[in-house]
Design a protein around this motif. Structure first.
Motif, PDB file in Angstrom:
ATOM      1  N   ARG A 696      57.519  67.622  39.502  1.00  0.00           N
ATOM      2  CA  ARG A 696      56.003  67.743  38.249  1.00  0.00           C
ATOM      3  C   ARG A 696      54.868  66.990  39.346  1.00  0.00           C
ATOM      4  N   THR A 697      53.989  67.254  38.954  1.00  0.00           N
ATOM      5  CA  THR A 697      52.294  67.120  39.228  1.00  0.00           C
ATOM      6  C   THR A 697      52.732  65.510  39.204  1.00  0.00           C
ATOM      7  N   LEU A 698      51.778  65.048  40.423  1.00  0.00           N
ATOM      8  CA  LEU A 698      51.502  63.609  40.766  1.00  0.00           C
ATOM      9  C   LEU A 698      50.019  63.733  40.664  1.00  0.00           C
ATOM     10  N   VAL A 699      49.170  64.378  41.414  1.00  0.00           N
ATOM     11  CA  VAL A 699      47.787  65.236  40.883  1.00  0.00           C
ATOM     12  C   VAL A 699      47.202  66.500  41.005  1.00  0.00           C
ATOM     13  N   ILE A 795      63.156  63.127  41.720  1.00  0.00           N
ATOM     14  CA  ILE A 795      61.854  63.803  40.800  1.00  0.00           C
ATOM     15  C   ILE A 795      61.187  63.761  41.554  1.00  0.00           C
ATOM     16  N   PRO A 796      61.557  64.871  42.155  1.00  0.00           N
ATOM     17  CA  PRO A 796      60.394  66.376  43.910  1.00  0.00           C
ATOM     18  C   PRO A 796      59.325  65.833  42.790  1.00  0.00           C
ATOM     19  N   LEU A 797      57.415  65.940  43.577  1.00  0.00           N
ATOM     20  CA  LEU A 797      56.787  65.915  43.302  1.00  0.00           C
ATOM     21  C   LEU A 797      55.512  67.558  44.188  1.00  0.00           C
ATOM     22  N   VAL A 823      55.950  63.716  47.889  1.00  0.00           N
ATOM     23  CA  VAL A 823      54.881  65.185  47.527  1.00  0.00           C
ATOM     24  C   VAL A 823      56.504  65.425  49.015  1.00  0.00           C
ATOM     25  N   LYS A 824      56.337  67.241  47.935  1.00  0.00           N
ATOM     26  CA  LYS A 824      57.183  67.591  48.673  1.00  0.00           C
ATOM     27  C   LYS A 824      56.501  69.542  48.747  1.00  0.00           C
ATOM     28  N   MET A 842      54.494  66.724  58.509  1.00  0.00           N
ATOM     29  CA  MET A 842      54.780  65.829  57.738  1.00  0.00           C
ATOM     30  C   MET A 842      56.073  66.286  57.203  1.00  0.00           C
ATOM     31  N   GLY A 843      56.238  67.535  57.150  1.00  0.00           N
ATOM     32  CA  GLY A 843      57.316  68.006  56.500  1.00  0.00           C
ATOM     33  C   GLY A 843      57.145  68.278  54.965  1.00  0.00           C
ATOM     34  N   VAL A 844      55.638  68.592  55.014  1.00  0.00           N
ATOM     35  CA  VAL A 844      55.531  68.962  52.913  1.00  0.00           C
ATOM     36  C   VAL A 844      54.971  70.518  53.058  1.00  0.00           C
ATOM     37  N   LEU A 845      55.292  71.179  52.278  1.00  0.00           N
ATOM     38  CA  LEU A 845      55.197  72.457  52.454  1.00  0.00           C
ATOM     39  C   LEU A 845      53.305  72.866  52.009  1.00  0.00           C
TER      40      LEU A 845
END
Length: 926
Positions: A696-699, A795-797, A823-824, A842-845
């Motif tokens: 899902r979208t956080l921002v 739920i990933p973001l 956030v992924k 930080m491991g965010v794609l």
């Protein structure tokens, strides 16, 4: 420095003698003799990078092919492979330095838990940490302001300072410059940077260029001295400190040719604001800029440092200034020894790193040219450094700003006359009636003195601050002389203006006092408030209560004028919507006027006590006067005296009751320092990469979202999650301090991520600040609790964004906070260099929309669920498939470009981050 002993496949190692010493260097001209390069065609910045590779060949981290590839650089053929840059040192400021120290301390703790030797965890590359970001303008306009601000600083930051004091004594290879010493970049320029290192290694004296990375984007200021260096994310800087190379793409180099000379009344600040505007229009993100030309040779080094400092504002990796005699004159002026200056000259000449008078122009990827004689006095704002405004246009442009503000608030377009009339009805003020200079005999003109109340356009903050301009003696002497002339005319600063003088070095007050200019600055309220960044980074402190109340009650658009380098929205003060960058002289001038709704070229700045108008031209100091004061009162012994005990600190620092020992003793009750969760319950084995499903979208945001919008910064509000957390811990609101001061506590920082009061998340239309939509239920809530709710439900973001996502300072918490919120991936049209790299760390794609596509063209609302497919077969700069499904089951499929630039970045991502990989390697003994 990497161990290269015995690795010299090109036979470049050579010894030269100087002052009876045998000195070793790795000779660049050997590569020319081998036919690999023609040095004179290479930009000087590329030559320094080439020396770094040549000296550090070990067959593993740096190979012969790395050297050959870079040696083949040309404007038409920039090598595509990343290179492993190994800086000679790292520099940190305390906002970013505290989390770096906390992370390394946490790695030590994890190392012990995993059965390793924690004493092996130290900076491998020498590191300097300068504490300059914590002092705030609480007190001003008085002789006691500085002392009170420093005491308040220690009261607020005791726990942070204790861990830094511990690090100073516990970590090998780290020096700490205590508070009240100066701003990181100016201390670096005046003292820390040797330009050429001379180090004993393996029984040899080895000379090599000074190179560095820093945890502040304005590390580039050191480029003015001819030192290769730039800002990186705190995460990357930590990895470099721990012995990992900084992998970077080989840059294009944009040549910037300067001709002519500046006109009377025009400063190097005006010059750099023009340069920023030109280079932003040209497009230099991810590129080196290198200055040259006949105009370049005429610039003092302090002027060059101003140009280099603002490289982040024009978007470049750095703004390089080659070494010449001007460089050496500055080193002598700032107290470097003759022996060392002679070494710098000899080494640079032998290596082809010295800009000779008859040197041919290098080849550049592209070129711009500026006749400095065409530059006018100007400001930049109200919220971007590249938006330059000649001072004669300030009133007109501010009226347009007011029109824009009104339309933004009311969602109603207005013509200029209607907007201006409404503004005047609401208390707006204009001094535009005065159009004739006083020497025509017209004395009855309207003066800015008539402004007695705060209104639209009022200057409520006027601050001589930041490394950019206070590093420059001519600019500071100019401000002092302008103040002297104004006081002698009987002028005063308007009562609602918060004035401050925050020099970047203690030497500045030495020479201002020696020149007897401090009394005049103080007469106008520009008393010394401390030695630190202060207003430029948002530590402007509170406005007077009556002023703040007037702004709030009437919803006024007021202004700040500061000699800084950043004026992003919401950065300087929560009460100030219009922020303008200007030279120190113009800061004083606008404080006297009390408004930005004025044309200082034709309207009187104020009236004297007899009612006679005084114009800016009446008090502006001449260039020759400024030059004479600089020559007479800026002396080498001032620098020698001030820096002789720079690491000792004040009595407040020396009396700190700091912990000791190999491991840091984490205090569970501390609201400032907590052991971060990154290395707790740490698995030694990595899992296979998996697709991201049902995210899902956080921002969802538009273009030019800065790290000021993402990373927690400024004051902490009681009604925001971070404030609620502190209250729950028994912290009174008066002791909240700033987000920057609490960067060592992830609980505060993750709650403040995306907490900027000006953030406009399109998932919460009509609201500004830390708001989002919890999509499954349609509930609007703060971003942090929404993220935790998503996390509880597995739920990933993701984040959706427009162009230039992550513009601004190299704030590691913009990436750390993003990761801790769950956030992924971030999908944007484009990324600013540092933030993209931090996300990887930080491991965010980081993913990029395909050319020609964006949120709007794809019809995305942010309410869809997202699947990101193909991650298991991740390739550098490859493609993935994204499938967005709305609530009615309609799907939108599009391509996303993988913004991982190399195999090593894929390894970082696979490990969950760069520090995670480092810890695993250390435990395994790699």
């Amino acid at each position: 420095m990497n161990d290269t002993h015995g690795h010299d496949p090109f036979g470049a190692k050579q010894i030269f003698e100087m002052d009876g010493k045998k000195i070793t260097l790795y000779r660049l001209k050997k590569l020319e003799e081998l036919g690999l390069v023609k040095l004179s065609t290479l930009p000087f910045s590329i030559r320094v990078l080439l020396e770094d590779l040549l000296r550090n060949i070990d067959g593993k981290l740096v190979t012969e092919d790395d050297v050959k590839n870079l040696a083949g650089w040309s404007p038409d053929s920039v090598p595509s492979d990343d290179i492993p840059f190994i800086p000679s040192r790292v520099i940190l400021q305390d906002f970013t330095g505290v989390p770096a120290v906390v992370d390394i301390a946490a790695i030590r703790s994890a190392m012990q838990r995993l059965g390793g030797d924690p004493s092996k965890i130290n900076p491998v590359i020498p590191a300097d940490l300068v504490i300059d970001h914590s002092v705030q303008v609480d007190y001003y306009g008085t002789s006691y302001a500085r002392n009170c601000n420093e005491k308040y600083e220690f009261h607020r930051n005791q726990e942070r300072y204790e861990i830094l004091h511990w690090a100073q004594n516990s970590f090998a290879n780290m020096r700490v410059v205590p508070p009240a010493s100066g701003i990181i970049h100016q201390v670096n320029l005046e003292y820390l940077a040797p330009l050429v290192h001379l180090v004993e290694k393996d029984s040899e004296l080895l000379a090599y260029p000074d190179t560095l990375v820093g945890t502040d984007s304005h590390t580039t200021m050191i480029n003015g001295l001819g030192v290769l260096g730039w800002g990186v994310g705190g995460i990357e800087a930590e990895a470099v400190m721990l012995g990992q190379p900084y992998y970077m793409p080989v840059p294009e180099v944009v040549g910037f040719k300067l001709t002519g000379e500046l006109k009377e009344g025009v400063s190097s600040t005006d010059l750099v604001l023009r340069v920023v505007q030109m280079l932003r229009e040209h497009g230099v993100v991810g590129k080196f800029v290198e200055f040259f030309g006949p105009g370049y040779r005429t610039l003092d080094l302090a002027d060059r440092a101003v140009l280099a400092n603002m490289a982040p504002e024009y978007g470049a990796t750095m703004g390089f200034c080659p070494v010449d005699e001007v460089t050496l004159e500055y080193m002598t002026m700032t107290g470097r020894s003759k022996e060392h200056v002679d070494l710098v000259r000899e080494y640079c000449k032998q290596q082809g790193l010295f800009l000779e008078k008859d040197a041919p122009e290098p080849n550049f990827s592209s070129m711009l040219e500026l006749d400095m004689g065409t530059v006018d006095a100007c400001l930049a704002g109200p919220k971007r450094p590249q938006d330059r405004i000649p001072i004669q246009d300030m009133s007109r442009v501010f009226h347009q700003t007011m029109k824009d503000v009104y339309e933004l608030k009311n969602n109603k377009p207005m013509n200029g006359d209607e907007a201006y009339s409404r503004w005047l009805e609401e208390g707006g003020y204009s001094v535009a009636e005065a159009t004739q200079p006083h020497h025509t005999g017209i004395a009855k003109v309207k003066c800015a003195d008539d402004i007695v109340k705060v209104t639209h356009g009022s200057v409520v903050i006027a601050s001589i601050t930041s490394c950019t301009n206070t590093s420059n003696p001519a600019l500071m002497m100019g401000a002092g002389l302008l103040a002297k002339n104004a006081v002698e005319k009987g002028l005063k600063v308007k009562p609602f203006v918060k004035t401050s003088l925050a020099p970047g070095s203690r030497v500045i007050t030495d020479y201002l006092e020696e020149a007897d200019l401090m009394p005049y600055l103080e007469a106008l309220g520009f008393h010394l408030v401390g030695y630190g960044c202060m207003t430029c980074i948002g530590n402007s402190g509170p406005l007077r209560e009556a002023v703040a109340r007037e702004i709030e009650d009437k919803d006024l658009t007021v202004a700040a004028v500061l000699s800084g380098n950043r004026n992003f929205e919401g950065r300087i003060s929560p009460h100030v919507k219009a922020n303008y960058l200007a030279s120190p002289m113009l800061v004083v001038a606008y404080a006297l006027a009390g408004t930005v709704d004025i044309d200082l070229t034709s309207e009187p700045i104020a009236c004297d006590p007899n009612g006679q108008p005084v114009y800016l031209s009446d008090i502006w100091p001449g260039r020759e006067d400024i030059k004479k004061y600089t020559q007479d009162f800026v002396r080498p012994e001032m620098f020698e005296d001030e820096y002789s005990n720079v690491f000792e600190g004040t009595e407040l620092w020396r009396e700190l009751d700091a912990p000791s020992g190999l491991l840091y003793d984490w205090d569970a009750d501390s609201s400032y320092i907590q052991e971060p969760p990154f290395f707790k319950d740490f698995p030694m084995e990595t899992e296979n990469l998996q697709d991201i499903e049902n995210a899902r979208t956080l921002v969802m945001v538009g273009d030019s979202i800065t790290t000021d919008h993402i990373s927690p910064a400024g004051s902490i509000r009681t009604d925001y999650p971070a404030g609620q957390y502190l209250l729950s811990k028994g912290v009174d609101e008066k002791n909240f301090n700033s987000y920057g001061s609490r960067r060592g506590n992830h609980e505060v920082m993750m709650r403040g991520t995306f907490g900027n009061v000006r953030l406009q998340n399109q998932l919460a239309p009509g609201k500004e600040g830390s708001w989002t939509l919890y999509v499954p239920t349609g509930e609007e809530m703060h971003i942090y609790p929404a993220a935790m709710k998503y996390m509880e439900n597995d739920i990933p973001l993701i984040i959706l964004a427009g162009k230039e996502y992550g513009t601004g300072s190299s704030r590691d918490w913009a990436a750390k906070g993003t990761q801790l919120l769950g956030v992924k991936a971030v999908i944007a049209e484009s990324f600013e260099r540092i933030h993209r790299s931090n996300l990887v760390g930080m491991g965010v794609l980081p993913l990029k929309f395909a050319d020609g596509e964006n949120i709007q063209s794809l019809g995305l609302t942010g309410r869809e669920s997202f699947d990101i497919k193909g991650i298991g077969d991740l390739q550098p700069n490859g493609e993935l498939t994204v499938v967005a499904k709305d609530s009615e089951g309609k799907t939108t499929q599009f391509r996303a470009i993988v913004c991982l630039n190399s195999e090593i970045e894929i390894e970082y991502y696979r490990n969950g981050g760069i520090l995670h990989k480092f810890l695993r390697d250390k435990v395994r003994g790699e």
